[in-house]
Scaffold this motif. Structure first.
Motif, PDB file in Angstrom:
ATOM      1  N   UNK A 296      11.510   7.234  17.015  1.00  0.00           N
ATOM      2  CA  UNK A 296      11.684   5.911  17.601  1.00  0.00           C
ATOM      3  C   UNK A 296      12.643   5.044  16.795  1.00  0.00           C
ATOM      4  N   UNK A 297      12.616   5.197  15.459  1.00  0.00           N
ATOM      5  CA  UNK A 297      13.451   4.343  14.618  1.00  0.00           C
ATOM      6  C   UNK A 297      13.699   5.033  13.285  1.00  0.00           C
ATOM      7  N   UNK A 298      14.915   4.847  12.761  1.00  0.00           N
ATOM      8  CA  UNK A 298      15.282   5.402  11.452  1.00  0.00           C
ATOM      9  C   UNK A 298      15.876   4.290  10.603  1.00  0.00           C
ATOM     10  N   UNK A 299      15.372   4.149   9.383  1.00  0.00           N
ATOM     11  CA  UNK A 299      15.946   3.220   8.411  1.00  0.00           C
ATOM     12  C   UNK A 299      16.467   4.037   7.231  1.00  0.00           C
ATOM     13  N   UNK A 300      17.662   3.724   6.749  1.00  0.00           N
ATOM     14  CA  UNK A 300      18.232   4.427   5.599  1.00  0.00           C
ATOM     15  C   UNK A 300      18.782   3.423   4.592  1.00  0.00           C
ATOM     16  N   UNK A 301      19.070   3.907   3.400  1.00  0.00           N
ATOM     17  CA  UNK A 301      19.743   3.098   2.385  1.00  0.00           C
ATOM     18  C   UNK A 301      21.245   3.163   2.608  1.00  0.00           C
ATOM     19  N   UNK A 302      21.985   2.348   1.870  1.00  0.00           N
ATOM     20  CA  UNK A 302      23.433   2.261   2.082  1.00  0.00           C
ATOM     21  C   UNK A 302      24.164   3.545   1.706  1.00  0.00           C
ATOM     22  N   UNK A 303      23.590   4.338   0.787  1.00  0.00           N
ATOM     23  CA  UNK A 303      24.215   5.605   0.394  1.00  0.00           C
ATOM     24  C   UNK A 303      23.795   6.768   1.293  1.00  0.00           C
ATOM     25  N   UNK A 304      22.852   6.515   2.188  1.00  0.00           N
ATOM     26  CA  UNK A 304      22.296   7.557   3.061  1.00  0.00           C
ATOM     27  C   UNK A 304      21.707   8.714   2.250  1.00  0.00           C
ATOM     28  N   UNK A 305      21.028   8.330   1.170  1.00  0.00           N
ATOM     29  CA  UNK A 305      20.312   9.307   0.357  1.00  0.00           C
ATOM     30  C   UNK A 305      18.969   9.670   0.981  1.00  0.00           C
ATOM     31  N   UNK A 306      18.355   8.681   1.639  1.00  0.00           N
ATOM     32  CA  UNK A 306      16.952   8.814   2.047  1.00  0.00           C
ATOM     33  C   UNK A 306      16.752   8.095   3.380  1.00  0.00           C
ATOM     34  N   UNK A 307      15.716   8.510   4.098  1.00  0.00           N
ATOM     35  CA  UNK A 307      15.402   7.829   5.360  1.00  0.00           C
ATOM     36  C   UNK A 307      13.904   7.617   5.487  1.00  0.00           C
ATOM     37  N   UNK A 308      13.536   6.521   6.116  1.00  0.00           N
ATOM     38  CA  UNK A 308      12.173   6.265   6.549  1.00  0.00           C
ATOM     39  C   UNK A 308      12.209   6.262   8.068  1.00  0.00           C
ATOM     40  N   UNK A 309      11.359   7.067   8.680  1.00  0.00           N
ATOM     41  CA  UNK A 309      11.432   7.247  10.130  1.00  0.00           C
ATOM     42  C   UNK A 309      10.070   6.973  10.772  1.00  0.00           C
ATOM     43  N   UNK A 310      10.121   6.317  11.921  1.00  0.00           N
ATOM     44  CA  UNK A 310       8.896   6.141  12.700  1.00  0.00           C
ATOM     45  C   UNK A 310       8.911   7.068  13.893  1.00  0.00           C
ATOM     46  N   UNK A 311       7.909   7.943  13.934  1.00  0.00           N
ATOM     47  CA  UNK A 311       7.776   8.918  15.008  1.00  0.00           C
ATOM     48  C   UNK A 311       6.626   8.509  15.908  1.00  0.00           C
ATOM     49  N   UNK A 312       6.775   8.756  17.200  1.00  0.00           N
ATOM     50  CA  UNK A 312       5.709   8.445  18.146  1.00  0.00           C
ATOM     51  C   UNK A 312       5.234   9.722  18.826  1.00  0.00           C
TER      52      UNK A 312
END
Length: 314
Positions: A296-312
């Motif tokens: 549903x949504x992906x948040x990343x840092x400016x370097x695209x090292x890591x992501x936090x994702x919301x799955x439904x």
């Protein structure tokens, strides 16, 4: 006092023997986590070289209003591998309404200490700790209060410890406890420069090496084995073909180890494979979860090292 986990002695023994009898000797990474292992991992998360924890924390801090809006309110928050619940405190401090928090951890003694502290910090929050091996099928405790949805919280890129086929079995197990519309907030480490990855798992202070060797210490204590930790060295490297960091313990010499009545021989240079940490592209991870969840949504840092994702759950 010895800490106790829900894993039975025979099961642990069987898994250890099965792994060490393979051509490429291996051990289940869940056995890092007795009380000492959990403490060492918390030290790793503070290391300069180890980017995942601070990067994920920054993503959460920078995007908290959007995370709240996406996840919703009146939720049951169930955290897989809760550890010290450091990241969870960000959610507990900012979410308008969490009906109940269920920290799930394999080390009973460590979990009890964390829950005691959380009860002091959040006296009005219902906390229902669950000590179990969450990589296997398990059942969440029943919650009496009304709630809008169940949300699993799985930060720290720990899902990368599963091989893809294991990750799919794990996601399938989780999905059986969710209804359509329930969710999962998950940390996913992304593919990046190999030097960044390898440095993160080979810190200068040797904390990761101690953490890796702790699996042998844990086995010695629980199964009366006789691993000599000084006879093994830590090794971590990126396997480009598999897209993963691998951690190994390499035998410094020819040696013999006894576990119960089983005898295992190690040649100099032979390794025990103790952990994988898969790194994903956003597209690859979406494909991995697609049978059970929509991203549903992906948040990343400016370097695209890591992501936090919301799955439904679909």
């Amino acid at each position: 006092m010895d800490d106790h986990v829900t894993l039975s002695f025979p099961k642990m023994l069987d898994e250890i023997i099965e792994g060490l009898e393979k051509d490429q000797k291996e051990l289940p990474s869940k056995y890092f986590y007795d009380q000492r292992g959990s403490q060492l991992f918390e030290e790793i998360t503070e290391l300069e070289e180890y980017y995942p924890t601070r990067t994920e924390m920054r993503i959460m801090q920078d995007n908290m209003p959007y995370i709240i809006r996406t996840v919703g309110s009146d939720i049951i928050l169930a955290e897989l591998g809760s550890g010290s619940s450091k990241k969870t405190r960000l959610l507990l401090d900012h979410f308008p309404s969490i009906t109940s928090y269920i920290p799930i951890e394999i080390s009973e003694q460590y979990l009890a200490k964390v829950v005691q502290k959380l009860n002091q910090e959040y006296p009005d929050l219902q906390i229902e700790p669950l000590c179990t091996d969450y990589s296997m099928p398990f059942q969440l405790p029943a919650i009496a209060q009304p709630y809008s949805k169940i949300v699993f919280f799985y930060p720290g890129s720990t899902i990368g410890n599963f091989q893809p086929s294991q990750a799919k079995a794990f996601l399938n197990n989780l999905s059986t406890q969710l209804d359509p519309g329930d969710g999962m907030l998950v940390g996913v480490d992304l593919k990046k420069n190999i030097s960044v990855l390898e440095t993160a798992y080979n810190d200068r202070q040797g904390v990761t090496a101690s953490f890796n060797k702790n699996i042998l210490r844990h086995i010695n204590r629980k199964l009366d084995a006789n691993f000599n930790l000084n006879n093994f060295r830590h090794e971590a490297f990126y396997n480009r073909d598999e897209g993963r960091i691998e951690m190994h313990l390499v035998s410094r010499t020819d040696q013999t180890v006894t576990i119960e009545k089983e005898v295992f021989h190690f040649k100099q240079g032979e390794s025990i494979h103790t952990e994988n940490s898969y790194k994903y592209s956003l597209a690859d991870f979406e494909t991995l979860v697609s049978e059970w969840f929509s991203v549903e949504k992906v948040w990343t840092d400016s370097d695209h090292y890591f992501s936090l994702q919301y799955l439904q759950k679909i």
